[in-house]
Design an enzyme around this catalytic site. Structure first.
Site, PDB file in Angstrom:
ATOM      1  N   ASP A 482      35.515  58.658  50.531  1.00  0.00           N
ATOM      2  CA  ASP A 482      35.860  57.652  49.525  1.00  0.00           C
ATOM      3  C   ASP A 482      37.304  57.234  49.777  1.00  0.00           C
ATOM      4  O   ASP A 482      38.237  57.993  49.505  1.00  0.00           O
ATOM      5  CB  ASP A 482      35.696  58.231  48.132  1.00  0.00           C
ATOM      6  CG  ASP A 482      36.022  57.227  47.031  1.00  0.00           C
ATOM      7  OD1 ASP A 482      36.440  56.095  47.363  1.00  0.00           O
ATOM      8  OD2 ASP A 482      35.864  57.584  45.842  1.00  0.00           O
ATOM      9  N   ILE A 483      37.486  56.022  50.297  1.00  0.00           N
ATOM     10  CA  ILE A 483      38.832  55.630  50.726  1.00  0.00           C
ATOM     11  C   ILE A 483      39.786  55.436  49.553  1.00  0.00           C
ATOM     12  O   ILE A 483      41.003  55.371  49.750  1.00  0.00           O
ATOM     13  CB  ILE A 483      38.808  54.359  51.596  1.00  0.00           C
ATOM     14  CG1 ILE A 483      38.300  53.145  50.815  1.00  0.00           C
ATOM     15  CG2 ILE A 483      38.009  54.591  52.860  1.00  0.00           C
ATOM     16  CD1 ILE A 483      38.430  51.834  51.580  1.00  0.00           C
ATOM     17  N   TYR A 507      34.595  45.116  49.207  1.00  0.00           N
ATOM     18  CA  TYR A 507      33.829  44.399  48.189  1.00  0.00           C
ATOM     19  C   TYR A 507      33.792  42.938  48.641  1.00  0.00           C
ATOM     20  O   TYR A 507      34.837  42.289  48.758  1.00  0.00           O
ATOM     21  CB  TYR A 507      34.542  44.544  46.848  1.00  0.00           C
ATOM     22  CG  TYR A 507      33.806  43.952  45.670  1.00  0.00           C
ATOM     23  CD1 TYR A 507      33.184  44.773  44.734  1.00  0.00           C
ATOM     24  CD2 TYR A 507      33.770  42.574  45.468  1.00  0.00           C
ATOM     25  CE1 TYR A 507      32.527  44.224  43.631  1.00  0.00           C
ATOM     26  CE2 TYR A 507      33.114  42.022  44.377  1.00  0.00           C
ATOM     27  CZ  TYR A 507      32.493  42.849  43.468  1.00  0.00           C
ATOM     28  OH  TYR A 507      31.842  42.307  42.379  1.00  0.00           O
ATOM     29  N   TYR A 571      38.818  37.882  44.322  1.00  0.00           N
ATOM     30  CA  TYR A 571      38.616  38.449  45.652  1.00  0.00           C
ATOM     31  C   TYR A 571      39.842  38.203  46.532  1.00  0.00           C
ATOM     32  O   TYR A 571      40.359  39.120  47.174  1.00  0.00           O
ATOM     33  CB  TYR A 571      37.374  37.831  46.292  1.00  0.00           C
ATOM     34  CG  TYR A 571      37.151  38.245  47.730  1.00  0.00           C
ATOM     35  CD1 TYR A 571      36.512  39.440  48.044  1.00  0.00           C
ATOM     36  CD2 TYR A 571      37.589  37.440  48.779  1.00  0.00           C
ATOM     37  CE1 TYR A 571      36.320  39.830  49.361  1.00  0.00           C
ATOM     38  CE2 TYR A 571      37.393  37.812  50.101  1.00  0.00           C
ATOM     39  CZ  TYR A 571      36.758  39.004  50.382  1.00  0.00           C
ATOM     40  OH  TYR A 571      36.579  39.379  51.687  1.00  0.00           O
ATOM     41  N   LYS A 575      42.624  40.952  48.233  1.00  0.00           N
ATOM     42  CA  LYS A 575      42.973  41.029  49.652  1.00  0.00           C
ATOM     43  C   LYS A 575      44.473  40.824  49.867  1.00  0.00           C
ATOM     44  O   LYS A 575      45.097  41.508  50.677  1.00  0.00           O
ATOM     45  CB  LYS A 575      42.178  39.983  50.441  1.00  0.00           C
ATOM     46  CG  LYS A 575      40.699  40.296  50.581  1.00  0.00           C
ATOM     47  CD  LYS A 575      40.479  41.552  51.416  1.00  0.00           C
ATOM     48  CE  LYS A 575      39.011  41.784  51.734  1.00  0.00           C
ATOM     49  NZ  LYS A 575      38.811  42.995  52.569  1.00  0.00           N
TER      50      LYS A 575
END
Length: 731
Positions: A482-483, A507, A571, A575
């Site tokens: 799990d990062i 995601y 989103y 990022k």
């Protein structure tokens, strides 16, 4: 007696100026070195002390020596002298001289010798020369195969071209030595081995003798007891001309051996096994001439066998004067280091191997088509010239290590190159009884890449391509690591001890992110930041991905790496924030922004979905006012891996060169597939019912380097790959 000094590392600039018809192809113009004297300082930083360097007749004196322009050569040779680098000066490199001569001109030798004298008089301190590079190869390509000027396709033209070049070398060295009696000849030649089936053993024997012709003639060894004497005489060469070479030898001070994976060939009369382009014959038998590495069960002859043959035949000092592979970065490293280790081993056994030459410093253009056309195919070398300034690749680091006496330690060196792996065989294997083997270099430990994102398109693509490239990896699911959990990341990386981590997870549901921002930020921001912190602690290289959606589309020119991120949606915000946190926690991270990927290995990318709907006769709706730069997934993965291996860091933009609306991309794919484009329904972005706001323009450019091909090429290869998959061919 062989000196106990270690093998040296040399380097060389690909400077070919070859003629095809009335057109000259100049590598120095294409790689930019023609206008960049500062390249020499970059070369000096590698630690090399010898360089193969082109001071070419066609460039310096195309209109006669009396009209020669020495400006370029003065600046370059002067700077090399200041830097303490000894040039091995090349005068003709796969060329045929200025327009007033050719390889079959009876006066070609005297004309080149006059130029050689002029060079020696202007630069009397230069001690090493290669008047003509690879004369036998040049004679074959110019006189036997018709590729280069004067485009002969017969044995007579081949022989005249070869003998003219050998005489030119002899006269040139005589002229040079009248100025500098101690000048040394470093004579290069491409050397391979011809294998065959028993039926064609006679043809293989002829070609295996022919490969020594340039050295035999220079060394005065071609006597009536040699098979090639009778072959040349039969082709119309007067014995008196052959005797002149016996009476006036010009043996190399150093024999330069160039060897490529394609140099070894297999001749097989069972032509039905091989593609039509490989079919040929000798008038007696028809046969296929194929790359030995692709068919010989035991592999290629390789540097060890060829250097040993050359040493036993001539007992002259040797150097490997070109080591280059048109391949992925780790394979380039493996090929160079294998050659280096073989040279060291042979030297320890008493073979006088002086050096190994990394080729080419600035890469090369269109050698995949033997420089017969100008199509722009670039092979990177020690430096990659697709950046604004030559960018050092991982090969540069290896050269620095070798020049300084350090042992390269990259874990990828522990895996055999593709020429040793069974996947190299493209045809039914033929046994040649020539044994080859691979032993991992001492002190190099194999370590994997950890790839995060086992269920995603990008993670699976990385695994697939790592398999092909011989890169050890561990593909991890979220359950395995799990990062976003520092303890989970630390535990797994401690166990795996990878040399690099590729974060291909994320995601990706852009519209859903608007309704669940916390989940999106956890996966896309916190996860990569956590990875970066742990990788920084253990000094593990990290590659992670970002998106063109960090931009708002307020401009209409391609975005570059230092443009300000101004995302329009959750989103994009996730990022942009990830970029900031990753590079803050671990500045050595490599963060790649990419855009709109498509590829042949998943069913849900835009291009594949469009083709599926259109092939079924249904309509396909796409935006006509949203301009993007689509990215072909295999290109993205290959180039990302190369950059990772090169040790690159910071932000990079990778997208296939284009600026196209989504609707036009669907039409382009449909047209290529032979489908009707009328069912592509173009609509404004605002009418598509998307929840998350998107930029109308998010084309990615780069101020660090344009490394990916144009979109037309990518689309063509997408369909080629689909065809291979349909045929059941593993890629």
């Amino acid at each position: 007696m062989v000196s106990k000094h270690p093998v040296e590392i040399w380097a060389g600039v690909e400077g070919t100026v070859n003629r095809v018809g009335d057109e000259y192809f100049d590598q120095l113009q294409r790689n930019g070195h023609a206008t960049r004297v500062d390249d020499l300082d970059l070369f000096a930083e590698l630690g090399i002390r010898m360089i193969r360097y082109p001071i070419l007749w066609e460039r310096i004196a195309p209109n006669g020596i009396e009209n020669a322009d020495w400006t370029w050569a003065d600046a370059r040779l002067g700077r090399l002298r200041e830097l303490g680098i000894c040039p091995i000066v090349g005068l003709v490199h796969h060329g045929s001289g200025p327009r007033n001569t050719s390889l079959v001109d009876p006066k070609f030798p005297e004309k080149l010798a006059a130029f050689a004298r002029a060079v020696a008089e202007r630069y009397p301190w230069v001690t090493h020369y290669t008047p003509i590079n690879e004369p036998l190869t040049t004679a074959r390509f110019s006189g036997l195969y018709g590729h280069w000027y004067p485009h002969g396709k017969d044995e007579i033209t081949f022989i005249r071209a070869l003998l003219g070049q050998i005489r030119a070398i002899t006269l040139s060295m005589a002229a040079i030595r009248e100025v500098n009696p101690h000048a040394q000849l470093v004579q290069t030649e491409d050397l391979g081995k011809i294998f065959s089936t028993p039926l064609l053993a006679y043809q293989a024997a002829l070609e295996n003798e022919r490969r020594w012709l340039s050295f035999d003639l220079l060394c005065g060894k071609l006597s009536p007891t040699y098979p090639m004497w009778h072959f040349l005489h039969k082709c119309g060469v007067d014995e008196a001309e052959l005797e002149a070479f016996l009476e006036n030898p010009c043996p190399p001070d150093i024999m330069g051996i160039n060897h490529y994976l394609t140099s070894d060939r297999l001749l097989d009369e069972r032509i039905e096994r091989y593609p039509a382009w490989s079919h040929g014959g000798n008038g007696k038998h028809e046969y296929a001439d194929i790359e030995a590495v692709r068919v010989c069960a035991e592999g290629i002859a390789g540097h060890r066998h060829l250097l040993t043959e050359a040493w036993e035949r001539y007992k002259l000092p040797l150097a490997i004067t070109e080591v280059h592979l048109n391949c992925t970065r780790e394979e380039q490293l493996r090929w160079l280091y294998e050659a280096w280790n073989i040279a060291q081993e042979l030297r320890d056994c008493g073979v006088d191997v002086r050096a190994v030459t990394a080729w080419s410093l600035l890469g090369s253009y269109d050698w995949n088509i033997l420089v017969t056309r100008c199509v722009g195919y670039y092979e990177p070398g020690v430096f990659d010239v697709r950046s604004p300034h030559p960018r050092p690749t991982a090969i540069a680091k290896m050269i620095c290590d070798l020049a300084a006496g350090r042992t390269p330690q990259h874990p990828l060196l522990a895996t055999p190159g593709w020429w040793h792996r069974q996947t190299r065989l493209l045809f039914p294997p033929v046994s040649t009884q020539e044994k080859t083997s691979f032993e991992p270099p001492l002190g190099v430990t194999s370590k994997p890449i950890a790839i995060v994102g086992a269920t995603g398109t990008l993670g699976r693509a990385f695994a697939r391509i790592c398999d092909v490239r011989g890169i050890s990896y561990q593909l991890l699911t979220r359950q395995e690591m799990d990062i976003a959990d520092p303890i989970s990341v630390d535990t797994v990386l401690t166990q795996l001890q990878p040399w690099a981590v590729v974060n291909a997870a994320g995601y990706v549901r852009v519209d859903d992110a608007e309704n669940e921002p916390d989940v999106c930020l956890l996966v896309n921001t916190q996860g990569p930041a956590t990875l970066a912190a742990v990788c920084a602690r253990y000094n593990i290289a990290l590659l992670t991905f970002s998106s063109d959606l960090v931009f708002d589309g307020a401009i209409s020119t391609p975005y570059v790496e230092d443009d300000l991120a101004t995302p329009l949606n959750v989103y994009g915000q996730s990022k942009a924030l990830a970029e900031e946190r990753v590079l803050q926690a671990y500045p050595a991270s490599l963060v790649i922004r990419t855009s709109a990927f498509f590829g042949p290995w998943d069913d849900y990318n835009f291009v594949t979905l469009a083709l599926r709907e259109l092939a079924a006769g249904r309509t396909f709706i796409a935006a006509d006012d949203a301009i993007v730069s689509p990215t072909y997934v295999p290109d993205l993965v290959h180039t990302s891996l190369d950059l990772l291996i090169d040790g690159e860091c910071g932000l990079w933009h990778l997208a296939n060169k284009s600026a196209i609306a989504w609707a036009d991309l669907a039409r382009m794919a449909a047209k290529t597939a032979g489908l009707c484009t009328t069912n592509v329904i173009a609509r404004p972005l605002q009418e598509l019912g998307l929840i998350a706001p998107r930029p109308n323009y998010s084309v990615l450019g780069s101020n660090r380097g344009d490394l990916l091909s144009d979109l037309d090429s990518a689309i063509a290869r997408y369909f080629d790959e689909l065809e291979q998959i349909d045929l059941g061919v593993k890629t």
